[in-house]
Design a protein around this motif. Sequence first.
Motif, PDB file in Angstrom:
ATOM      1  N   LEU A 158       0.823  -1.214   0.000  1.00 42.36           N
ATOM      2  CA  LEU A 158       0.000   0.000   0.000  1.00 42.36           C
ATOM      3  C   LEU A 158       0.856   1.263   0.000  1.00 42.36           C
ATOM      4  O   LEU A 158       0.525   2.252  -0.655  1.00 42.36           O
ATOM      5  CB  LEU A 158      -0.959   0.000   1.187  1.00 42.36           C
ATOM      6  N   SER A 159       1.967   1.215   0.715  1.00 38.47           N
ATOM      7  CA  SER A 159       2.840   2.396   0.708  1.00 38.47           C
ATOM      8  C   SER A 159       3.507   2.572  -0.657  1.00 38.47           C
ATOM      9  O   SER A 159       3.733   3.695  -1.105  1.00 38.47           O
ATOM     10  CB  SER A 159       3.884   2.313   1.819  1.00 38.47           C
ATOM     11  N   MET A 160       3.789   1.478  -1.349  1.00 39.52           N
ATOM     12  CA  MET A 160       4.393   1.569  -2.681  1.00 39.52           C
ATOM     13  C   MET A 160       3.423   2.141  -3.708  1.00 39.52           C
ATOM     14  O   MET A 160       3.836   2.773  -4.674  1.00 39.52           O
ATOM     15  CB  MET A 160       4.881   0.189  -3.145  1.00 39.52           C
ATOM     16  N   VAL A 161       2.128   1.916  -3.494  1.00 36.81           N
ATOM     17  CA  VAL A 161       1.133   2.411  -4.439  1.00 36.81           C
ATOM     18  C   VAL A 161       0.695   3.833  -4.084  1.00 36.81           C
ATOM     19  O   VAL A 161       0.002   4.486  -4.849  1.00 36.81           O
ATOM     20  CB  VAL A 161      -0.077   1.448  -4.532  1.00 36.81           C
ATOM     21  N   GLY A 162       1.125   4.315  -2.935  1.00 39.36           N
ATOM     22  CA  GLY A 162       0.808   5.684  -2.555  1.00 39.36           C
ATOM     23  C   GLY A 162      -0.298   5.800  -1.537  1.00 39.36           C
ATOM     24  O   GLY A 162      -0.751   6.897  -1.229  1.00 39.36           O
ATOM     25  N   CYS A 163      -0.749   4.682  -1.004  1.00 41.16           N
ATOM     26  CA  CYS A 163      -1.777   4.704   0.038  1.00 41.16           C
ATOM     27  C   CYS A 163      -1.075   4.664   1.382  1.00 41.16           C
ATOM     28  O   CYS A 163      -0.307   3.755   1.675  1.00 41.16           O
ATOM     29  CB  CYS A 163      -2.691   3.492  -0.070  1.00 41.16           C
ATOM     30  N   SER A 164      -1.352   5.655   2.163  1.00 45.89           N
ATOM     31  CA  SER A 164      -0.749   5.723   3.482  1.00 45.89           C
ATOM     32  C   SER A 164      -1.838   6.041   4.477  1.00 45.89           C
ATOM     33  O   SER A 164      -2.710   6.864   4.201  1.00 45.89           O
ATOM     34  CB  SER A 164       0.332   6.796   3.516  1.00 45.89           C
ATOM     35  N   SER A 165      -1.804   5.392   5.634  1.00 46.55           N
ATOM     36  CA  SER A 165      -2.821   5.671   6.642  1.00 46.55           C
ATOM     37  C   SER A 165      -2.599   7.031   7.286  1.00 46.55           C
ATOM     38  O   SER A 165      -3.500   7.598   7.876  1.00 46.55           O
ATOM     39  CB  SER A 165      -2.844   4.571   7.706  1.00 46.55           C
ATOM     40  N   SER A 186      -2.334  10.963   7.116  1.00 49.86           N
ATOM     41  CA  SER A 186      -2.983  11.919   6.224  1.00 49.86           C
ATOM     42  C   SER A 186      -1.991  12.818   5.502  1.00 49.86           C
ATOM     43  O   SER A 186      -2.299  13.384   4.468  1.00 49.86           O
ATOM     44  CB  SER A 186      -3.985  12.767   7.006  1.00 49.86           C
ATOM     45  N   GLY A 187      -0.792  12.946   6.030  1.00 54.63           N
ATOM     46  CA  GLY A 187       0.182  13.841   5.423  1.00 54.63           C
ATOM     47  C   GLY A 187       0.738  13.338   4.114  1.00 54.63           C
ATOM     48  O   GLY A 187       1.140  14.096   3.253  1.00 54.63           O
ATOM     49  N   GLY A 188       0.753  12.008   3.943  1.00 53.78           N
ATOM     50  CA  GLY A 188       1.335  11.458   2.722  1.00 53.78           C
ATOM     51  C   GLY A 188       2.841  11.592   2.751  1.00 53.78           C
ATOM     52  O   GLY A 188       3.435  12.013   3.712  1.00 53.78           O
ATOM     53  N   GLY A 189       3.482  11.236   1.710  1.00 50.20           N
ATOM     54  CA  GLY A 189       4.931  11.342   1.664  1.00 50.20           C
ATOM     55  C   GLY A 189       5.345  12.078   0.427  1.00 50.20           C
ATOM     56  O   GLY A 189       4.696  13.025   0.002  1.00 50.20           O
ATOM     57  N   GLY A 190       6.418  11.626  -0.166  1.00 54.35           N
ATOM     58  CA  GLY A 190       6.879  12.230  -1.402  1.00 54.35           C
ATOM     59  C   GLY A 190       6.019  11.777  -2.564  1.00 54.35           C
ATOM     60  O   GLY A 190       5.068  11.026  -2.417  1.00 54.35           O
ATOM     61  N   LYS A 191       6.385  12.224  -3.747  1.00 53.15           N
ATOM     62  CA  LYS A 191       5.639  11.861  -4.948  1.00 53.15           C
ATOM     63  C   LYS A 191       5.910  10.396  -5.282  1.00 53.15           C
ATOM     64  O   LYS A 191       7.038   9.923  -5.217  1.00 53.15           O
ATOM     65  CB  LYS A 191       6.068  12.761  -6.099  1.00 53.15           C
ATOM     66  N   ILE A 192       4.858   9.677  -5.650  1.00 53.05           N
ATOM     67  CA  ILE A 192       4.974   8.262  -5.971  1.00 53.05           C
ATOM     68  C   ILE A 192       5.213   8.101  -7.469  1.00 53.05           C
ATOM     69  O   ILE A 192       4.542   8.728  -8.289  1.00 53.05           O
ATOM     70  CB  ILE A 192       3.683   7.513  -5.558  1.00 53.05           C
ATOM     71  N   ASN A 193       6.158   7.264  -7.817  1.00 55.70           N
ATOM     72  CA  ASN A 193       6.466   6.950  -9.202  1.00 55.70           C
ATOM     73  C   ASN A 193       5.262   6.232  -9.820  1.00 55.70           C
ATOM     74  O   ASN A 193       4.759   5.265  -9.270  1.00 55.70           O
ATOM     75  CB  ASN A 193       7.709   6.064  -9.234  1.00 55.70           C
ATOM     76  N   SER A 194       4.814   6.690 -10.980  1.00 50.47           N
ATOM     77  CA  SER A 194       3.615   6.116 -11.590  1.00 50.47           C
ATOM     78  C   SER A 194       3.829   4.671 -12.031  1.00 50.47           C
ATOM     79  O   SER A 194       2.907   3.863 -11.977  1.00 50.47           O
ATOM     80  CB  SER A 194       3.152   6.961 -12.766  1.00 50.47           C
ATOM     81  N   ARG A 195       5.021   4.322 -12.454  1.00 52.45           N
ATOM     82  CA  ARG A 195       5.314   2.936 -12.849  1.00 52.45           C
ATOM     83  C   ARG A 195       5.235   2.014 -11.639  1.00 52.45           C
ATOM     84  O   ARG A 195       4.649   0.935 -11.695  1.00 52.45           O
ATOM     85  CB  ARG A 195       6.690   2.843 -13.494  1.00 52.45           C
ATOM     86  N   VAL A 196       5.817   2.457 -10.532  1.00 49.48           N
ATOM     87  CA  VAL A 196       5.771   1.685  -9.288  1.00 49.48           C
ATOM     88  C   VAL A 196       4.319   1.528  -8.853  1.00 49.48           C
ATOM     89  O   VAL A 196       3.873   0.426  -8.501  1.00 49.48           O
ATOM     90  CB  VAL A 196       6.595   2.381  -8.178  1.00 49.48           C
TER      91      VAL A 196
END
Length: 160
Positions: A51-58, A60-70
Amino acid sequence: FNQSQNKKSSADERWVENTMRKGTLKDRIAAMSVTLSTDPLHKFYALDGLLSMVGCSSESGGGGKINSRVAQLTAEALEDLFVNTLLPPNRKLLTLAQRPLHLYETDGSGEQDQDEADSGTKKKKKRPRSKKTLSPRILLLWRFEEMVKEKYDLYLRQYM
């Protein structure tokens, strides 16, 4: 024979764990998918990793930008895991609040105190309850289902 089997499975587990941390992108996704599909109850942390690799994080702040291929490769693996491993085929997932917990014992004794009304004493009389007992295993599986529901909701809200 069993000892060599245990050593082999232990070595395989170490290899998979190492691959999840240091492998190529496809290898990391595959290792997490295999880990989760073989033992979802005990290896639930692999779902958090995917889930963290796809950009879902529990958080609310999120992280850096997620690579679209990943994100795309991981989303495909997550879809397969949810559909084929984690989601029940013929019903919706339930939370603990939706379960009939009120039908089960809370103290495990199987007896309930009742005041004796017809005698003038304050003695308490034991009478058997009609409630069933809930095994810890069932409670654990219900909690696991609730956790899967939370992760699936998070995935659908943030990715889809």
